[in-house]
Structure formats: structure tokens, C-alpha cells
Design a protein around this motif. Structure first.
Motif, mmCIF file in Angstrom:
data_model
loop_
_atom_site.group_PDB
_atom_site.id
_atom_site.type_symbol
_atom_site.label_atom_id
_atom_site.label_comp_id
_atom_site.label_asym_id
_atom_site.label_seq_id
_atom_site.Cartn_x
_atom_site.Cartn_y
_atom_site.Cartn_z
ATOM 1 N N THR A 17 -1.064 -16.938 78.255
ATOM 2 C CA THR A 17 -0.983 -16.134 77.035
ATOM 3 C C THR A 17 0.391 -15.509 76.858
ATOM 4 O O THR A 17 0.956 -15.511 75.760
ATOM 5 C CB THR A 17 -2.051 -15.024 77.060
ATOM 6 O OG1 THR A 17 -3.341 -15.619 77.212
ATOM 7 C CG2 THR A 17 -2.013 -14.216 75.769
ATOM 8 N N ARG A 20 2.818 -18.088 75.491
ATOM 9 C CA ARG A 20 2.566 -18.371 74.070
ATOM 10 C C ARG A 20 3.065 -17.240 73.186
ATOM 11 O O ARG A 20 3.744 -17.470 72.183
ATOM 12 C CB ARG A 20 1.065 -18.578 73.812
ATOM 13 C CG ARG A 20 0.478 -19.820 74.420
ATOM 14 C CD ARG A 20 -0.851 -20.176 73.745
ATOM 15 N NE ARG A 20 -1.760 -19.044 73.625
ATOM 16 C CZ ARG A 20 -2.605 -18.660 74.569
ATOM 17 N NH1 ARG A 20 -2.629 -19.303 75.731
ATOM 18 N NH2 ARG A 20 -3.416 -17.634 74.374
ATOM 19 N N ARG A 21 2.731 -16.018 73.563
ATOM 20 C CA ARG A 21 3.118 -14.882 72.727
ATOM 21 C C ARG A 21 4.635 -14.701 72.708
ATOM 22 O O ARG A 21 5.224 -14.343 71.684
ATOM 23 C CB ARG A 21 2.431 -13.611 73.238
ATOM 24 C CG ARG A 21 0.916 -13.680 73.174
ATOM 25 C CD ARG A 21 0.407 -13.773 71.739
ATOM 26 N NE ARG A 21 -0.975 -14.199 71.662
ATOM 27 C CZ ARG A 21 -2.033 -13.412 71.870
ATOM 28 N NH1 ARG A 21 -1.857 -12.145 72.208
ATOM 29 N NH2 ARG A 21 -3.252 -13.891 71.741
ATOM 30 N N GLY A 22 5.272 -14.957 73.865
ATOM 31 C CA GLY A 22 6.728 -14.851 73.912
ATOM 32 C C GLY A 22 7.402 -15.883 73.028
ATOM 33 O O GLY A 22 8.351 -15.580 72.294
ATOM 34 N N ARG A 24 6.031 -17.403 70.469
ATOM 35 C CA ARG A 24 5.717 -17.095 69.073
ATOM 36 C C ARG A 24 6.620 -15.983 68.554
ATOM 37 O O ARG A 24 7.146 -16.069 67.431
ATOM 38 C CB ARG A 24 4.251 -16.700 68.933
ATOM 39 C CG ARG A 24 3.854 -16.389 67.501
ATOM 40 C CD ARG A 24 2.360 -16.337 67.306
ATOM 41 N NE ARG A 24 2.036 -16.501 65.901
ATOM 42 C CZ ARG A 24 0.918 -17.033 65.446
ATOM 43 N NH1 ARG A 24 0.011 -17.488 66.290
ATOM 44 N NH2 ARG A 24 0.694 -17.140 64.147
ATOM 45 N N ALA A 25 6.802 -14.926 69.361
ATOM 46 C CA ALA A 25 7.636 -13.803 68.931
ATOM 47 C C ALA A 25 9.058 -14.269 68.650
ATOM 48 O O ALA A 25 9.695 -13.817 67.685
ATOM 49 C CB ALA A 25 7.636 -12.716 69.999
ATOM 50 N N TYR A 26 9.567 -15.177 69.487
ATOM 51 C CA TYR A 26 10.929 -15.679 69.269
ATOM 52 C C TYR A 26 10.996 -16.575 68.035
ATOM 53 O O TYR A 26 11.873 -16.416 67.178
ATOM 54 C CB TYR A 26 11.414 -16.453 70.489
ATOM 55 C CG TYR A 26 12.725 -17.163 70.237
ATOM 56 C CD1 TYR A 26 13.919 -16.456 70.112
ATOM 57 C CD2 TYR A 26 12.758 -18.551 70.081
ATOM 58 C CE1 TYR A 26 15.112 -17.114 69.852
ATOM 59 C CE2 TYR A 26 13.948 -19.201 69.823
ATOM 60 C CZ TYR A 26 15.121 -18.484 69.709
ATOM 61 O OH TYR A 26 16.295 -19.125 69.436
ATOM 62 N N GLU A 28 9.110 -16.789 65.423
ATOM 63 C CA GLU A 28 8.801 -16.180 64.136
ATOM 64 C C GLU A 28 9.987 -15.483 63.493
ATOM 65 O O GLU A 28 9.955 -15.166 62.304
ATOM 66 C CB GLU A 28 7.619 -15.210 64.275
ATOM 67 C CG GLU A 28 6.279 -15.945 64.414
ATOM 68 C CD GLU A 28 5.100 -15.003 64.496
ATOM 69 O OE1 GLU A 28 5.306 -13.824 64.891
ATOM 70 O OE2 GLU A 28 3.974 -15.431 64.185
ATOM 71 N N VAL A 29 11.055 -15.243 64.268
ATOM 72 C CA VAL A 29 12.243 -14.611 63.671
ATOM 73 C C VAL A 29 13.353 -15.634 63.438
ATOM 74 O O VAL A 29 14.460 -15.264 63.037
ATOM 75 C CB VAL A 29 12.765 -13.460 64.564
ATOM 76 C CG1 VAL A 29 11.709 -12.384 64.717
ATOM 77 C CG2 VAL A 29 13.214 -13.973 65.936
ATOM 78 N N ASP A 34 8.019 -21.838 61.073
ATOM 79 C CA ASP A 34 6.780 -21.125 60.801
ATOM 80 C C ASP A 34 5.762 -21.490 61.875
ATOM 81 O O ASP A 34 5.362 -22.655 61.981
ATOM 82 C CB ASP A 34 6.238 -21.512 59.418
ATOM 83 C CG ASP A 34 4.952 -20.785 59.080
ATOM 84 O OD1 ASP A 34 4.691 -19.721 59.667
ATOM 85 O OD2 ASP A 34 4.199 -21.302 58.234
ATOM 86 N N GLU A 38 -1.677 -21.191 67.634
ATOM 87 C CA GLU A 38 -1.499 -21.304 69.074
ATOM 88 C C GLU A 38 -2.704 -22.037 69.654
ATOM 89 O O GLU A 38 -3.767 -22.078 69.041
ATOM 90 C CB GLU A 38 -1.417 -19.926 69.737
ATOM 91 C CG GLU A 38 -0.292 -19.032 69.276
ATOM 92 C CD GLU A 38 -0.391 -17.647 69.928
ATOM 93 O OE1 GLU A 38 -1.143 -17.504 70.929
ATOM 94 O OE2 GLU A 38 0.266 -16.719 69.434
#
Length: 224
Positions: A17, A20-22, A24-26, A28-29, A34, A38
Motif C-alpha cells: 500500500t 502504491r500511495r507513494g 500515486r502521490a507523485y 498526480e502532480v 492521470d 490502483e
């Protein structure tokens, strides 16, 4: 074309997790990207893609780990290539062994990165995949190149007799059969086989057979 249509859709697949979140955070900016969804393993990735397809929201690129529960990355890549041939998969994993890389590329991967890659390289691989290109981690490229050079040099170093030995090994001949075919002692045949394996950096007769088929010394099985 809308702003959404101009962006590269990405599905992030990893069983951790925090990874994935790391990612996604990168992502998305990053302009032009887009993150559409996940998934925590290959099977969930297949299910997500099926759902996105019905919504006409298939991503252009899947960023995929290899070692995951239920369905691993290699199996998922093959399934994605079969079901969604326009979706490109970029592997992002901790494992860079040549055999694993080759298996992923043969399955249909459009890129292969190690998890110590810089964020910029991840983006390069995603954009390259979206353009229909293949992007490989620099360390992975070096390993593949070294193996290719090593094998080429090894094969060219074989004597004519050793090439004959390799062909006979590929035909499934035993040392005794090779000796009878070439009118040499079984001990000499065994020595020749050992030298062939050593020169080609191989560990088994099966590997030697595959090399002989690849190099055209013998036809592949079932080609008659």
C-alpha cells in the motif's frame, strides 16, 4: 480533444500500500498524467481494467510490480496483452535478473524499471510506453548487453568439432551416442560436451539445446 483525453491514464499495481500511495502521490502532480486506479495484485489489475473498459476509461499505461499474491506480474502482463492489446505495461520491481527481464519483455512489457529508479525515469518510461516505445532501466540494459555479448563470443569461440557436439546435444544424443556418431571415445565426447557448456556459460544440456536452436544449428522441435 479534452484535457482528460490529452492526459496519459495510469493504473498503479503493487501489493504494498505504501508503494502504491507513494507512486500515486507523485504521479498526480505530474503534468500530462492521470492516475485512474490502483490494484494490489495482478488479478485485481485485470478486474480493474475490465471495469474501466466498460466505462471507456482504459488507461494507456499500467505501472506494475512483478512479485504479488494471487496473480503475479508476468501472468498479469500476458493477460493484459491478450485482453487489452493497446494498454502498455511498465514493470517497476526490485528484481533485475536477466531471466526475469527477458520473461517480462516476452510477455509483452513495454518497459522495465528497478524500484531504485529516480522519479524522472519512471515518468520517462511511462511517456515512452504511451508513445509505443520500450524503456529499460540502465542497469538492466547493461546486464542484457553483457549477456548477449558473452553468448556471442562464446559461440564464436567454439571449434567446428564443438559446434558438431552442440548440435548433437540439441538432438538429445547421449555422450555414448555422440561418441559413436563422431567415432571418438565416450570419455572424449564427455570432455567435449563439458567444454561446450563452459565456453557458453551454460549449466545444462537443456540450455545448450536452446542455444543451438536459437543459433540455427538445429531446427526447433516440431518444425518438420
Amino acid at each position: 480533444m479534452s484535457e482528460r483525453d490529452a492526459r496519459i491514464g495510469v493504473l498503479v499495481v503493487d501489493d504494498h500500500t505504501v508503494v502504491r500511495r507513494g507512486l500515486r502521490a507523485y504521479l498526480e502532480v505530474v503534468d500530462g498524467v492521470d492516475v485512474v486506479a490502483e490494484a494490489s495484485d495482478g488479478q485485481e489489475a485485470i478486474d480493474r481494467l475490465a471495469r474501466l473498459a466498460t466505462e471507456h476509461r482504459l488507461p494507456e499505461v499500467v505501472l506494475m510490480d512483478l512479485v504479488m499474491p494471487r496473480m503475479d506480474g508476468i501472468a498479469a502482463i500476458r493477460e493484459i496483452a491478450r485482453r487489452h492489446p493497446d494498454v502498455r505495461v511498465v514493470v517497476l520491481t526490485s528484481f533485475g535478473e536477466v531471466e526475469r527481464v527477458q520473461t517480462a519483455l516476452q510477455a509483452g512489457a513495454a518497459g522495465y524499471l528497478l524500484k531504485d529508479a529516480e522519479p524522472e525515469e519512471v515518468m520517462q518510461a511511462i511517456f515512452a510506453a504511451a508513445r509505443g516505445e520500450v524503456h529499460l532501466d540502465a542497469a538492466v540494459t547493461r546486464r542484457l548487453t553483457r549477456q548477449m555479448v558473452s553468448r556471442d563470443v562464446g559461440l564464436s569461440a567454439l571449434t567446428p568439432r564443438e559446434r558438431d557436439i552442440l548440435a548433437l546435444v540439441a538432438e538429445g544424443r547421449s555422450n555414448q551416442q555422440i561418441a559413436e556418431q563422431l567415432v571418438i571415445s565416450e570419455r572424449t565426447a564427455r570432455t567435449h560436451v563439458s567444454h561446450v557448456l563452459s565456453k557458453l556459460n551454460l549449466t545444462s544440456r537443456t540450455q545448450a539445446a536452446l542455444v543451438a536452436i536459437r543459433e540455427g544449428l538445429v531446427p526447433p522441435p516440431g518444425s518438420d
